[in-house]
Design an enzyme around this catalytic site. Structure first.
Site: not given
Length: 298
Positions: A56, A162, A210, A214-216, A218-219
């Protein structure tokens, strides 16, 4: 409202139901004092479990977090630490990597864990995960590496990330796994459909989730999205934020998922914690599923 605690499996560790994901820590540009304060604020919300991986932040996030623990060592006794290994990135910090690849050899698992412990400034990890399945992975060799780390007191529990249901079963038959960390959200439903959650429920193992939002995506403003419209309507109906509603929708699954947050803003983590006290009516849960799939159930 505090995040409750949950045992990952019958013999597994007890973690906070909401897990603070640290994969973007290097992007948040927090000072040392701000990093310490973020950890403290998470603890105040009952979010005591922190998720890491060696890669990371281009191999920098664990060092940033470890510097905070070195400065405020009392925090170590109040938190649980998760990390992952098995991916090798091409990086200026790893010049020996000529190509991005996977390495689940015992030598790499042991060496990566030693480095992770040094970077995080701790002597023991609560949970170590294999980050992604490796076509060259030898399940017996991986299990032996895990046993070596456990015997040395360096890692308490083990899991994967995963992995397919069959891959999980193959390693779990050799050494007890306490989680599979998978992607799941209204935008990514495969774990609900491919037997992943069924397999984990069969073993009494809770998944970690994780990209729960939705990695943002959705917004992102899209007035034509039926899913966004349904989420907005139900959020208003339940008096919650859309983020809280989605986290609650995920946590309502009987496999007992633990969602990871991905933000350095405490108000976002607070939204996730608020979802722990939100229960959707079954028909409302299915309204979200229907909107996510684009059709009613068969």
């Amino acid at each position: 409202m505090l995040s409750p605690r949950l045992s990952l499996s019958r013999h597994g560790p007890s973690f906070s139901r909401i897990v603070a994901g640290m994969w973007r820590l290097a992007d948040w540009n927090l000072s040392l004092a701000e990093r310490i304060r973020l950890i403290e604020q998470c603890i105040e919300l009952g979010v005591t479990t922190f998720d890491h991986a060696d890669i990371y932040g281009d191999y920098q996030c664990q060092q940033l977090f470890g510097a905070a623990l070195q400065q405020a060592p009392a925090l170590k006794q109040q938190i649980q630490l998760v990390s992952k290994c098995g991916i090798k990135l091409t990086s200026s910090h790893r010049l020996e990597h000529r190509i991005k690849h996977y390495d689940t050899s015992a030598a790499h698992i042991l060496a990566s864990t030693e480095r992770t412990l040094a970077e995080l400034q701790v002597e023991t990890l609560d949970l170590l995960l294999i980050h992604r399945p490796d076509p060259l992975m030898d399940y017996d060799e991986m299990a032996r590496a895990f046993e070596t780390l456990r015997a040395a007191g360096k890692v308490r529990h083990f899991g994967v990330s995963n992995f397919t249901p069959l891959q999980f079963e193959a390693l779990n038959s050799r050494i007890e796994l306490v989680t599979n960390q998978v992607e799941f959200s209204p935008l990514q439903l495969s774990a609900l459909q491919d037997g992943q959650f069924d397999t984990l429920q069969r073993h009494g193992v809770a998944p970690m989730i994780w990209s729960a939002l939705g990695g943002g995506l959705l917004f992102r403003h899209n007035d034509t999205s039926p899913l966004q419209a349904v989420l907005a309507q139900l959020a208003a109906q339940y008096g919650s934020s859309v983020a809280s509603l989605v986290y609650a929708w995920i946590m309502q699954l009987p496999c007992r998922p633990l969602p990871l947050t991905g933000s350095g803003r405490i108000e976002v983590i607070r939204d996730a914690v608020a979802a722990c006290s939100l229960s959707l009516e079954r028909q409302d849960w299915y309204r979200i599923l229907q909107a996510a799939c684009g059709h009613e159930v068969a």
